[in-house]
Motif scaffolding. Structure first.
Motif, PDB file in Angstrom:
ATOM      1  N   LEU A  97       0.826  -1.215   0.000  1.00 42.59           N
ATOM      2  CA  LEU A  97       0.000   0.000   0.000  1.00 42.59           C
ATOM      3  C   LEU A  97       0.857   1.261   0.000  1.00 42.59           C
ATOM      4  CD1 LEU A  97      -2.760  -0.961   2.583  1.00 42.59           C
ATOM      5  CD2 LEU A  97      -3.094  -0.542   0.147  1.00 42.59           C
ATOM      6  N   TRP A  98       1.883   1.256   0.819  1.00 37.41           N
ATOM      7  CA  TRP A  98       2.776   2.403   0.946  1.00 37.41           C
ATOM      8  C   TRP A  98       4.213   1.912   0.866  1.00 37.41           C
ATOM      9  CZ3 TRP A  98      -1.393   2.357   4.588  1.00 37.41           C
ATOM     10  CH2 TRP A  98      -2.341   3.361   4.385  1.00 37.41           C
ATOM     11  N   PRO A  99       4.877   2.065  -0.255  1.00 33.56           N
ATOM     12  CA  PRO A  99       6.271   1.620  -0.368  1.00 33.56           C
ATOM     13  C   PRO A  99       7.177   2.208   0.722  1.00 33.56           C
ATOM     14  CG  PRO A  99       5.403   2.110  -2.536  1.00 33.56           C
ATOM     15  CD  PRO A  99       4.356   2.568  -1.537  1.00 33.56           C
ATOM     16  N   ALA A 100       6.871   3.374   1.226  1.00 32.90           N
ATOM     17  CA  ALA A 100       7.684   4.004   2.274  1.00 32.90           C
ATOM     18  C   ALA A 100       7.656   3.213   3.577  1.00 32.90           C
ATOM     19  CB  ALA A 100       7.215   5.432   2.525  1.00 32.90           C
ATOM     20  N   ALA A 101       6.718   2.286   3.738  1.00 31.74           N
ATOM     21  CA  ALA A 101       6.676   1.448   4.941  1.00 31.74           C
ATOM     22  C   ALA A 101       7.896   0.527   5.008  1.00 31.74           C
ATOM     23  CB  ALA A 101       5.393   0.625   4.975  1.00 31.74           C
ATOM     24  N   ASN A 102       8.567   0.331   3.898  1.00 36.23           N
ATOM     25  CA  ASN A 102       9.705  -0.578   3.823  1.00 36.23           C
ATOM     26  C   ASN A 102      10.731  -0.299   4.922  1.00 36.23           C
ATOM     27  OD1 ASN A 102      12.311  -1.667   3.083  1.00 36.23           O
ATOM     28  ND2 ASN A 102      11.486  -2.087   1.073  1.00 36.23           N
ATOM     29  N   MET A 112      12.652  -3.816  17.637  1.00 38.30           N
ATOM     30  CA  MET A 112      11.618  -4.376  18.518  1.00 38.30           C
ATOM     31  C   MET A 112      11.296  -5.850  18.252  1.00 38.30           C
ATOM     32  SD  MET A 112      10.606  -2.039  20.678  1.00 38.30           S
ATOM     33  CE  MET A 112       8.897  -2.296  21.133  1.00 38.30           C
ATOM     34  N   GLY A 113      11.769  -6.393  17.130  1.00 40.73           N
ATOM     35  CA  GLY A 113      11.534  -7.801  16.839  1.00 40.73           C
ATOM     36  C   GLY A 113      10.198  -8.113  16.196  1.00 40.73           C
ATOM     37  N   VAL A 114       9.514  -7.110  15.665  1.00 44.18           N
ATOM     38  CA  VAL A 114       8.230  -7.323  15.005  1.00 44.18           C
ATOM     39  C   VAL A 114       8.485  -7.862  13.602  1.00 44.18           C
ATOM     40  CG1 VAL A 114       6.094  -6.246  14.191  1.00 44.18           C
ATOM     41  CG2 VAL A 114       7.147  -5.478  16.337  1.00 44.18           C
ATOM     42  N   LYS A 115       7.787  -8.944  13.250  1.00 37.96           N
ATOM     43  CA  LYS A 115       7.906  -9.521  11.907  1.00 37.96           C
ATOM     44  C   LYS A 115       6.758  -9.019  11.046  1.00 37.96           C
ATOM     45  CE  LYS A 115      10.384 -13.519  13.510  1.00 37.96           C
ATOM     46  NZ  LYS A 115      10.330 -14.930  13.818  1.00 37.96           N
ATOM     47  N   PHE A 116       7.062  -8.797   9.766  1.00 34.77           N
ATOM     48  CA  PHE A 116       6.101  -8.256   8.819  1.00 34.77           C
ATOM     49  C   PHE A 116       5.989  -9.180   7.610  1.00 34.77           C
ATOM     50  CE2 PHE A 116       7.718  -4.719  11.279  1.00 34.77           C
ATOM     51  CZ  PHE A 116       6.573  -3.988  11.578  1.00 34.77           C
ATOM     52  N   PRO A 117       5.156 -10.230   7.688  1.00 37.76           N
ATOM     53  CA  PRO A 117       4.982 -11.100   6.525  1.00 37.76           C
ATOM     54  C   PRO A 117       4.549 -10.279   5.303  1.00 37.76           C
ATOM     55  CG  PRO A 117       3.875 -12.018   8.433  1.00 37.76           C
ATOM     56  CD  PRO A 117       4.334 -10.635   8.820  1.00 37.76           C
ATOM     57  N   GLY A 118       5.159 -10.594   4.164  1.00 41.05           N
ATOM     58  CA  GLY A 118       4.874  -9.856   2.939  1.00 41.05           C
ATOM     59  C   GLY A 118       5.871  -8.748   2.657  1.00 41.05           C
ATOM     60  N   HIS A 119       6.756  -8.474   3.612  1.00 47.01           N
ATOM     61  CA  HIS A 119       7.776  -7.446   3.401  1.00 47.01           C
ATOM     62  C   HIS A 119       8.780  -7.957   2.369  1.00 47.01           C
ATOM     63  CE1 HIS A 119      11.138  -4.738   4.092  1.00 47.01           C
ATOM     64  NE2 HIS A 119      10.290  -3.933   4.722  1.00 47.01           N
ATOM     65  N   PRO A 120       9.191  -7.123   1.408  1.00 48.30           N
ATOM     66  CA  PRO A 120      10.067  -7.591   0.340  1.00 48.30           C
ATOM     67  C   PRO A 120      11.513  -7.876   0.749  1.00 48.30           C
ATOM     68  CG  PRO A 120       9.659  -5.249   0.100  1.00 48.30           C
ATOM     69  CD  PRO A 120       8.762  -5.736   1.208  1.00 48.30           C
ATOM     70  N   ASP A 121      11.980  -7.315   1.862  1.00 49.83           N
ATOM     71  CA  ASP A 121      13.383  -7.491   2.237  1.00 49.83           C
ATOM     72  C   ASP A 121      13.563  -7.234   3.728  1.00 49.83           C
ATOM     73  OD1 ASP A 121      16.101  -7.983   1.849  1.00 49.83           O
ATOM     74  OD2 ASP A 121      16.546  -5.890   1.394  1.00 49.83           O
ATOM     75  N   LEU A 122      12.907  -8.041   4.550  1.00 51.33           N
ATOM     76  CA  LEU A 122      12.926  -7.800   5.996  1.00 51.33           C
ATOM     77  C   LEU A 122      14.252  -8.268   6.591  1.00 51.33           C
ATOM     78  CD1 LEU A 122      11.144  -6.629   8.209  1.00 51.33           C
ATOM     79  CD2 LEU A 122      10.341  -8.950   8.684  1.00 51.33           C
ATOM     80  N   LYS A 123      15.103  -7.309   6.912  1.00 52.71           N
ATOM     81  CA  LYS A 123      16.387  -7.588   7.542  1.00 52.71           C
ATOM     82  C   LYS A 123      16.757  -6.384   8.393  1.00 52.71           C
ATOM     83  CE  LYS A 123      18.949  -5.967   3.531  1.00 52.71           C
ATOM     84  NZ  LYS A 123      19.858  -6.297   2.450  1.00 52.71           N
ATOM     85  N   ARG A 124      17.743  -6.590   9.231  1.00 57.90           N
ATOM     86  CA  ARG A 124      18.173  -5.499  10.106  1.00 57.90           C
ATOM     87  C   ARG A 124      18.592  -4.286   9.282  1.00 57.90           C
ATOM     88  NH1 ARG A 124      18.622  -6.438  15.528  1.00 57.90           N
ATOM     89  NH2 ARG A 124      18.673  -8.593  16.189  1.00 57.90           N
ATOM     90  N   ILE A 125      18.374  -3.100   9.872  1.00 60.81           N
ATOM     91  CA  ILE A 125      18.705  -1.870   9.171  1.00 60.81           C
ATOM     92  C   ILE A 125      19.667  -0.985   9.971  1.00 60.81           C
ATOM     93  CG2 ILE A 125      16.691  -0.601  10.034  1.00 60.81           C
ATOM     94  CD1 ILE A 125      16.505   0.650   7.194  1.00 60.81           C
TER      95      ILE A 125
END
Length: 148
Positions: A97-102, A112-125
């Motif tokens: 919905l909002w690419p900026a959510a990435n 915080m350890g929250v997982k986001f199923p559907g995220h295109p590249d969920l890794k530490r930042i």
């Protein structure tokens, strides 16, 4: 705003509405977040995801996701909250919905350890990939050389 909220409650019967000092907060179960956010964006004019964050409530064994949406042309704002199980915090990604959510979801994952199923590249930042733990959780303790 009252008619707007009533319409949302008809569409989302599990929706809880809390009046805040600055804006209303809509509390929705995690499995209804995507549908609610799509409704708010596509049909209600809340076209800007201003921010998202997570708040740790260890005493309640939950993590609360908090989203702030703005209707840029309509000059309105609304807060959406989702309560998650602290042991396995998981909520659908809003990146479709909002690419900026990435980036913001990656921060919530990292800190915080929250997982986001559907995220295109969920890794530490912010933390190194081999970092243990989530430094913004209230029970996080930094180990020193002395083990204190």
């Amino acid at each position: 705003m009252d008619n707007f909220i009533q319409e949302l409650q008809r569409l989302f019967p599990d929706l809880e509405v809390r009046e805040g000092a600055d804006m209303p907060a809509l509390v929705v179960p995690a499995d209804q977040l995507l549908a609610l956010m799509a409704e708010l964006k596509e049909k209600r004019g809340f076209n800007f995801l201003a921010d998202l964050t997570a708040v740790d409530y260890p005493e309640d064994k939950r993590i609360e996701m908090v989203y702030h949406l703005l209707s840029v042309p309509g000059m309105a704002e609304i807060r959406v909250k989702v309560n998650l199980d602290r042991q396995q915090p998981e909520v659908p990604s809003l990146t479709a919905l909002w690419p900026a959510a990435n980036v913001q979801e990656r921060e919530a994952f990292d800190l915080m350890g929250v997982k986001f199923p559907g995220h295109p590249d969920l890794k530490r930042i912010l933390c190194p990939d081999d970092f243990a733990g989530h430094p913004l959780r209230k029970d996080f303790r930094l180990q020193t050389e002395g083990g204190e």
